[in-house]
Write a protein that holds these residues in place. Structure first.
Motif, mmCIF file in Angstrom:
data_model
loop_
_atom_site.group_PDB
_atom_site.id
_atom_site.type_symbol
_atom_site.label_atom_id
_atom_site.label_comp_id
_atom_site.label_asym_id
_atom_site.label_seq_id
_atom_site.Cartn_x
_atom_site.Cartn_y
_atom_site.Cartn_z
ATOM 1 N N SER A 66 0.841 -1.191 0.000
ATOM 2 C CA SER A 66 0.000 0.000 0.000
ATOM 3 C C SER A 66 0.876 1.241 0.000
ATOM 4 O O SER A 66 2.105 1.168 0.052
ATOM 5 N N SER A 136 5.788 0.131 -10.392
ATOM 6 C CA SER A 136 4.407 0.556 -10.625
ATOM 7 C C SER A 136 3.913 -0.189 -11.855
ATOM 8 O O SER A 136 4.446 -0.006 -12.954
ATOM 9 N N THR A 138 0.511 -1.374 -14.156
ATOM 10 C CA THR A 138 -0.892 -1.172 -14.498
ATOM 11 C C THR A 138 -1.329 -2.260 -15.452
ATOM 12 O O THR A 138 -0.786 -2.385 -16.552
ATOM 13 N N ASP A 142 -7.303 -1.691 -16.292
ATOM 14 C CA ASP A 142 -7.423 -1.123 -14.947
ATOM 15 C C ASP A 142 -6.880 0.300 -14.949
ATOM 16 O O ASP A 142 -5.865 0.592 -15.580
ATOM 17 N N SER A 143 -7.556 1.162 -14.213
ATOM 18 C CA SER A 143 -7.101 2.549 -14.127
ATOM 19 C C SER A 143 -6.172 2.776 -12.942
ATOM 20 O O SER A 143 -5.373 3.708 -12.954
ATOM 21 N N GLN A 144 -6.252 1.922 -11.929
ATOM 22 C CA GLN A 144 -5.445 2.087 -10.726
ATOM 23 C C GLN A 144 -4.189 1.231 -10.816
ATOM 24 O O GLN A 144 -4.271 0.008 -10.953
ATOM 25 N N PRO A 145 -2.995 1.829 -10.770
ATOM 26 C CA PRO A 145 -1.774 1.023 -10.851
ATOM 27 C C PRO A 145 -1.546 0.213 -9.585
ATOM 28 O O PRO A 145 -2.008 0.563 -8.498
ATOM 29 N N GLN A 146 -0.812 -0.863 -9.725
ATOM 30 C CA GLN A 146 -0.448 -1.728 -8.611
ATOM 31 C C GLN A 146 0.984 -1.404 -8.208
ATOM 32 O O GLN A 146 1.859 -1.239 -9.051
ATOM 33 N N THR A 147 1.226 -1.319 -6.898
ATOM 34 C CA THR A 147 2.558 -1.017 -6.389
ATOM 35 C C THR A 147 3.199 -2.289 -5.854
ATOM 36 O O THR A 147 2.626 -2.975 -5.009
#
Length: 208
Positions: A66, A136, A138, A142-147
């Motif tokens: 997160s 990062s 994506t 999906d519009s929200q990238p994953q970290t």
């Protein structure tokens, strides 16, 4: 033999001649020069070329995280299969992340002969930070990238227990309206209360 004079033989004899022949230099053993046209020895499939200068090695343990740095999922490993190509340890035969010199990457098919996605399809894209500790990613659609962060830099997941709402041990009782009855006198018949009329009486018809 004509070089050696008869006087030499007469003076030193045959043993000297044999000794002189034995001291002659022998030809040195020569090694064949390498053929410049010969192809280099083939390398095994496990051998990988060195990383390019400035290229970040992504291989190792990674974990979704997160914004606060705590884990949001399980860990996995990136395995290096090429100069700048990496695959997930969980699905090594499906897709691979191909990194570029600017630290960006695209996730494409691992095996072109048996593609997991349609040929040319990019499943995800993203980049890795300059220090090589944060990715990062994506996923397409999906519009929200994953970290993703290296495992040693991610804190443990924080579990928030689900509790029931606190009940009031002394709830306030709301008084309810109760019907009141007038006690009857001896010999009286109970009568029910008549409802009050809610509509006005109908007008009487006019006489002609």
């Amino acid at each position: 033999m004509n070089v050696i004079s008869a006087s030499f033989l007469g003076r030193y004899g045959l043993p000297a001649l044999l000794l002189l022949c034995a001291c002659g230099s022998e030809p040195a053993a020569t090694t064949p020069s390498p053929d410049s046209s010969a192809s280099p020895a083939p390398t095994t499939s496990s051998a990988l070329t060195a990383l390019a200068q400035g290229q970040i090695d992504v291989s190792g343990c990674w974990r979704p995280a997160s914004a606060s740095g705590n884990a949001t999922g399980g860990s996995f490993t990136f395995n290096r299969v090429g100069p700048a190509d990496y695959v997930f340890s969980t699905t090594p035969n499906r897709t691979k992340l191909v990194f570029k010199a600017d630290r960006s990457f695209e996730e494409v098919n691992f095996d072109d002969k048996k593609p997991f996605f349609p040929k040319g399809y990019v499943h995800s894209s993203g980049s890795i930070s300059e220090d090589g500790n944060t990715i990062s990613r994506t996923i397409s659609g999906d519009s929200q990238p994953q970290t993703l962060r290296r495992c040693e830099l991610v804190g443990e997941r924080v579990f928030v227990p689900v509790t029931e709402p606190t009940r009031n041990p002394n709830p306030v009782q709301t008084p309810t309206a109760e019907a009141t009855y007038t006690p009857l006198r001896p010999g009286e018949t109970p009568t029910r209360p008549q409802p009050s009329p809610t509509s006005s009486p109908e007008p009487e018809p006019e006489t002609p």
